[in-house]
Design a protein around this motif. Structure first.
Motif, PDB file in Angstrom:
ATOM      1  N   GLU A   1      32.287  48.877  65.750  1.00 45.21           N
ATOM      2  CA  GLU A   1      33.567  49.509  66.500  1.00 45.21           C
ATOM      3  C   GLU A   1      34.949  49.026  66.159  1.00 45.21           C
ATOM      4  OE1 GLU A   1      32.676  48.998  70.480  1.00 45.21           O
ATOM      5  OE2 GLU A   1      31.117  50.196  70.731  1.00 45.21           O
ATOM      6  N   ILE A   2      35.266  47.781  66.001  1.00 45.88           N
ATOM      7  CA  ILE A   2      36.396  47.191  65.477  1.00 45.88           C
ATOM      8  C   ILE A   2      36.656  47.658  63.890  1.00 45.88           C
ATOM      9  CG2 ILE A   2      37.712  44.994  64.906  1.00 45.88           C
ATOM     10  CD1 ILE A   2      36.192  43.692  67.207  1.00 45.88           C
ATOM     11  N   PHE A   3      35.585  47.397  63.208  1.00 43.86           N
ATOM     12  CA  PHE A   3      35.717  47.798  61.696  1.00 43.86           C
ATOM     13  C   PHE A   3      36.135  49.210  61.539  1.00 43.86           C
ATOM     14  CE2 PHE A   3      33.439  48.274  57.208  1.00 43.86           C
ATOM     15  CZ  PHE A   3      34.262  47.460  56.685  1.00 43.86           C
ATOM     16  N   GLY A   4      35.632  50.327  62.787  1.00 43.54           N
ATOM     17  CA  GLY A   4      36.021  51.605  62.497  1.00 43.54           C
ATOM     18  C   GLY A   4      37.405  52.098  63.317  1.00 43.54           C
ATOM     19  N   THR A   5      37.959  51.115  64.022  1.00 41.13           N
ATOM     20  CA  THR A   5      38.911  51.741  64.660  1.00 41.13           C
ATOM     21  C   THR A   5      40.351  52.223  63.896  1.00 41.13           C
ATOM     22  OG1 THR A   5      38.404  49.888  66.374  1.00 41.13           O
ATOM     23  CG2 THR A   5      40.659  50.620  66.487  1.00 41.13           C
ATOM     24  N   LYS A   6      40.899  53.162  64.131  1.00 43.61           N
ATOM     25  CA  LYS A   6      41.974  53.789  63.214  1.00 43.61           C
ATOM     26  C   LYS A   6      43.147  53.303  64.074  1.00 43.61           C
ATOM     27  CE  LYS A   6      39.506  57.812  61.663  1.00 43.61           C
ATOM     28  NZ  LYS A   6      39.322  59.154  61.780  1.00 43.61           N
ATOM     29  N   GLU A   7      43.188  53.318  65.380  1.00 41.47           N
ATOM     30  CA  GLU A   7      44.521  52.901  66.057  1.00 41.47           C
ATOM     31  C   GLU A   7      44.124  52.261  67.313  1.00 41.47           C
ATOM     32  OE1 GLU A   7      46.761  56.580  67.958  1.00 41.47           O
ATOM     33  OE2 GLU A   7      46.475  56.867  65.996  1.00 41.47           O
ATOM     34  N   LEU A   8      45.204  51.454  67.903  1.00 42.39           N
ATOM     35  CA  LEU A   8      44.590  50.798  69.011  1.00 42.39           C
ATOM     36  C   LEU A   8      46.092  50.441  69.675  1.00 42.39           C
ATOM     37  CD1 LEU A   8      42.449  49.235  70.887  1.00 42.39           C
ATOM     38  CD2 LEU A   8      43.114  47.181  69.523  1.00 42.39           C
ATOM     39  N   GLU A   9      46.049  50.884  71.092  1.00 42.13           N
ATOM     40  CA  GLU A   9      47.345  50.551  71.788  1.00 42.13           C
ATOM     41  C   GLU A   9      47.235  48.959  72.179  1.00 42.13           C
ATOM     42  OE1 GLU A   9      49.907  52.441  72.608  1.00 42.13           O
ATOM     43  OE2 GLU A   9      48.754  54.023  71.324  1.00 42.13           O
ATOM     44  N   TRP A  10      48.371  48.543  72.068  1.00 41.81           N
ATOM     45  CA  TRP A  10      48.501  46.937  72.176  1.00 41.81           C
ATOM     46  C   TRP A  10      49.581  46.488  73.274  1.00 41.81           C
ATOM     47  CZ3 TRP A  10      45.833  42.690  70.783  1.00 41.81           C
ATOM     48  CH2 TRP A  10      46.278  41.391  71.017  1.00 41.81           C
ATOM     49  N   LYS A  11      48.817  45.873  74.285  1.00 43.55           N
ATOM     50  CA  LYS A  11      50.090  45.855  75.507  1.00 43.55           C
ATOM     51  C   LYS A  11      49.805  44.034  75.671  1.00 43.55           C
ATOM     52  CE  LYS A  11      49.208  50.085  77.565  1.00 43.55           C
ATOM     53  NZ  LYS A  11      49.064  50.690  78.856  1.00 43.55           N
ATOM     54  N   GLY A  12      50.690  43.609  74.874  1.00 42.14           N
ATOM     55  CA  GLY A  12      50.890  41.976  74.983  1.00 42.14           C
ATOM     56  C   GLY A  12      51.578  41.670  76.352  1.00 42.14           C
ATOM     57  N   ALA A  13      51.651  40.255  76.524  1.00 44.59           N
ATOM     58  CA  ALA A  13      52.615  39.630  77.351  1.00 44.59           C
ATOM     59  C   ALA A  13      54.151  39.676  76.715  1.00 44.59           C
ATOM     60  CB  ALA A  13      52.231  37.966  77.714  1.00 44.59           C
ATOM     61  N   ALA A  14      54.063  39.756  75.552  1.00 45.73           N
ATOM     62  CA  ALA A  14      55.516  39.708  75.144  1.00 45.73           C
ATOM     63  C   ALA A  14      55.995  41.217  74.363  1.00 45.73           C
ATOM     64  CB  ALA A  14      55.844  38.725  73.840  1.00 45.73           C
ATOM     65  N   TRP A  15      55.025  41.963  74.175  1.00 47.35           N
ATOM     66  CA  TRP A  15      55.436  43.091  73.392  1.00 47.35           C
ATOM     67  C   TRP A  15      54.357  44.106  73.651  1.00 47.35           C
ATOM     68  CZ3 TRP A  15      52.639  44.308  68.590  1.00 47.35           C
ATOM     69  CH2 TRP A  15      52.107  42.907  68.330  1.00 47.35           C
ATOM     70  N   LYS A  16      54.755  45.564  73.331  1.00 51.35           N
ATOM     71  CA  LYS A  16      53.807  46.566  73.427  1.00 51.35           C
ATOM     72  C   LYS A  16      53.971  47.441  72.191  1.00 51.35           C
ATOM     73  CE  LYS A  16      53.805  47.022  78.340  1.00 51.35           C
ATOM     74  NZ  LYS A  16      54.062  47.869  79.312  1.00 51.35           N
ATOM     75  N   THR A  17      52.862  47.817  71.612  1.00 53.68           N
ATOM     76  CA  THR A  17      52.995  48.569  70.297  1.00 53.68           C
ATOM     77  C   THR A  17      51.531  49.425  70.151  1.00 53.68           C
ATOM     78  OG1 THR A  17      53.699  48.560  68.070  1.00 53.68           O
ATOM     79  CG2 THR A  17      52.208  46.890  68.774  1.00 53.68           C
ATOM     80  N   THR A  18      51.663  50.078  69.037  1.00 51.10           N
ATOM     81  CA  THR A  18      50.270  50.629  68.422  1.00 51.10           C
ATOM     82  C   THR A  18      49.889  50.141  67.168  1.00 51.10           C
ATOM     83  OG1 THR A  18      50.699  52.833  69.607  1.00 51.10           O
ATOM     84  CG2 THR A  18      49.110  52.759  68.011  1.00 51.10           C
TER      85      THR A  18
END
Length: 262
Positions: free
Chosen positions: A55-72
Motif C-alpha cells: 500500500e505504501i509502495f503504491g501511494t500516489k499522494e498522501l495528506e500530511w498533518k504534522g505537529a509543525a506543518w501540513k502538506t500533501t
C-alpha cells in the motif's frame, strides 16, 4: 550501524540475495555497499507480499498533518503521476552521484505482474525510457497461464496430479505441455524441453509405479504410509536491467515445502 548491517545482510542472504551487501542503514554511498538489479527485483517481489508495504509502495499522494506543518506528499515516481503507465502499482526512485539514477517499478495487467529495475542511468529520462520499454516487452511477450486442479502429469515412471489450481508465467509464443520436473522447484517445460518457469503455488502429489507396488504390498500387510508434497508458484515475472536485461521467475522461499507422498 555495523550490527544493523550485519543482521540485515544475514536476513537478505536467507532470502536468496547473493550479491547484496549493506554497509549502513540509510543506503548512501559506500564503496562496499553494493547490490544488483536481480537482487533488487527479488527483494521488491518479497516486500510486495506484505500488504502494508504494498500500500505504501503504491501511494500516489498522501495528506500530511504534522505537529509543525501540513502538506500533501506526492510520490516522485513519474509513471505513477506525471507520465502514467497503464498497470503501474508501485515504485521507488533513487539517486546518488556515484550510482546515477535508479528506478524500481511494479506493474500488473490482469494476472501478469512485472517488476522492472534500472540501475546507473545517466538521467531520469533514460531510466524511465528503459523502464517503459521493458514493461512493454514484458506485457507484449509474456502471459500467465494455469493448470487446472486435478490435471495429471507423467514424468518417466511417475504420475503427478495438481491438488489445486497452479499458475505460471510463460512466453506468449510457447505452449505448455504436461511435462514437468519435480524437485525443490517444479519446472513446467515447453514441448522442446526448454526450461519455462518455476512453480510454487499449487500442491501436487506423486505416485510412481514402484510406489504403487509398495502401496499394494502394504495394503496386503495392512500397512500404510503417506506424506504430501507442496510446491508453490510465484506469479511475478521479474525483468531487471543493469547494462543488460534479465528475465526470471520469482521464488517465494517461505512457502516452499518438500514433503513427498510415498
Amino acid at each position: 550501524m555495523k550490527t544493523f548491517s550485519k543482521n540485515l545482510n544475514s536476513y537478505l542472504a536467507g532470502l536468496g540475495l547473493k550479491n547484496t551487501v549493506f554497509m549502513n542503514p540509510h543506503g548512501l554511498f559506500n564503496p562496499d555497499h553494493v547490490t544488483t538489479a536481480e537482487d533488487l527485483a527479488a527483494l521488491t517481489q518479497y516486500a510486495m507480499e506484505n500488504q502494508e508495504f504494498s500500500e505504501i509502495f503504491g501511494t500516489k499522494e498522501l495528506e500530511w498533518k504534522g505537529a509543525a506543518w501540513k502538506t500533501t506528499l506526492y510520490t516522485h515516481h513519474k509513471l505513477m503521476r506525471e507520465l502514467p503507465y497503464e498497470g503501474v502499482i508501485g515504485g521507488k526512485t533513487g539517486y546518488v552521484d556515484q550510482s546515477g539514477h535508479t528506478l524500481v517499478t511494479a506493474a500488473k495487467r490482469k494476472e501478469l505482474s512485472l517488476i522492472v529495475v534500472t540501475l546507473n542511468a545517466s538521467s531520469q529520462e533514460r531510466a524511465y525510457d528503459d523502464t517503459k520499454k521493458l514493461l512493454d516487452y514484458g506485457f507484449n511477450h509474456y502471459k500467465t497461464s494455469s493448470i487446472a486442479k486435478g490435471t495429471s502429469f507423467k514424468v518417466n515412471d511417475g504420475s503427478y496430479t495438481a491438488k489445486k489450481m497452479i499458475y505460471f508465467t510463460q512466453n506468449t509464443k510457447e505452449n505448455m505441455n504436461n511435462s514437468i520436473i519435480v524437485g525443490e522447484r517444479m519446472a513446467v517445460l515447453n514441448p522442446s524441453e526448454k526450461f519455462l518457469s518455476a512453480v510454487q503455488h499449487g500442491t501436487i502429489t506423486e505416485k510412481t509405479k514402484e510406489k504403487k507396488d509398495k502401496e499394494k504390498n502394504k495394503e496386503t500387510k495392512n500397512e500404510s504410509k503417506e506424506q504430501d508434497i507442496g510446491l508453490h508458484f510465484g506469479l511475478v515475472l521479474i525483468l531487471a536491467i543493469a547494462f543488460f536485461v534479465l528475465v526470471k521467475i520469482g521464488i517465494n522461499k517461505k512457502q516452499l515445502q518438500k514433503d513427498l507422498i510415498k
